[in-house]
Design a protein around this motif. Structure first.
Motif, PDB file in Angstrom:
ATOM      1  N   MET A   1       6.404  -2.694  -6.372  1.00  0.00           N
ATOM      2  CA  MET A   1       7.209  -2.555  -5.043  1.00  0.00           C
ATOM      3  C   MET A   1       7.406  -3.816  -4.636  1.00  0.00           C
ATOM      4  N   ALA A   3       6.913  -7.358  -2.041  1.00  0.00           N
ATOM      5  CA  ALA A   3       6.288  -7.573  -0.948  1.00  0.00           C
ATOM      6  C   ALA A   3       6.461  -7.138   0.526  1.00  0.00           C
ATOM      7  N   GLU A   6       7.045  -3.498   0.946  1.00  0.00           N
ATOM      8  CA  GLU A   6       5.881  -3.019   1.334  1.00  0.00           C
ATOM      9  C   GLU A   6       5.334  -2.986   2.948  1.00  0.00           C
ATOM     10  N   LYS A   7       5.615  -4.531   2.807  1.00  0.00           N
ATOM     11  CA  LYS A   7       5.666  -4.577   5.133  1.00  0.00           C
ATOM     12  C   LYS A   7       6.505  -3.583   5.350  1.00  0.00           C
ATOM     13  N   GLY A   9       7.360  -0.921   4.690  1.00  0.00           N
ATOM     14  CA  GLY A   9       6.715   0.319   4.745  1.00  0.00           C
ATOM     15  C   GLY A   9       5.516   0.770   5.747  1.00  0.00           C
ATOM     16  N   ALA A  10       4.949  -0.199   5.547  1.00  0.00           N
ATOM     17  CA  ALA A  10       3.407  -0.585   5.981  1.00  0.00           C
ATOM     18  C   ALA A  10       3.844  -0.698   7.806  1.00  0.00           C
ATOM     19  N   GLU A  13       5.179   3.099   8.551  1.00  0.00           N
ATOM     20  CA  GLU A  13       4.142   4.026   8.583  1.00  0.00           C
ATOM     21  C   GLU A  13       3.215   3.800  10.768  1.00  0.00           C
TER      22      GLU A  13
END
Length: 84
Positions: A1, A3, A6-7, A9-10, A13
């Motif tokens: 994935m 960056a 991922e950011k 997605g974080a 969450e």
């Protein structure tokens, strides 16, 4: 994935966890509110020294005596039209 993905997605969450925590807090506050409201009602009934039957009769009488909100709004509208 990537960056960036991922950011995001974080962050997603983290936001979901905050929402879950707020949902729990809201549920607890709603329960406390309901309990306090019930306590106040109980205290008023107790202070008036009413039996359950007397309270039921009082509520029936109040329901009959209370104005119908829809009817009240129609009367207000009619009064406003008559003023014009």
């Amino acid at each position: 994935m990537g960056a960036k993905l991922e950011k995001i997605g974080a962050e997603l969450e983290k936001a979901r966890a905050k929402r879950a925590a707020l949902d729990v807090k809201i549920k607890n506050l709603e329960q406390k509110y309901q309990e306090e409201e019930n306590t106040e009602i109980h205290d008023m009934v107790h202070a008036a020294n009413l039996t359950p039957d007397q309270l039921a009769e009082l509520l029936r009488m109040a329901a009959k005596a209370a104005p119908n909100p829809q009817m009240l709004m129609e009367t207000v509208k009619e009064d406003e039209q008559n003023e014009d």
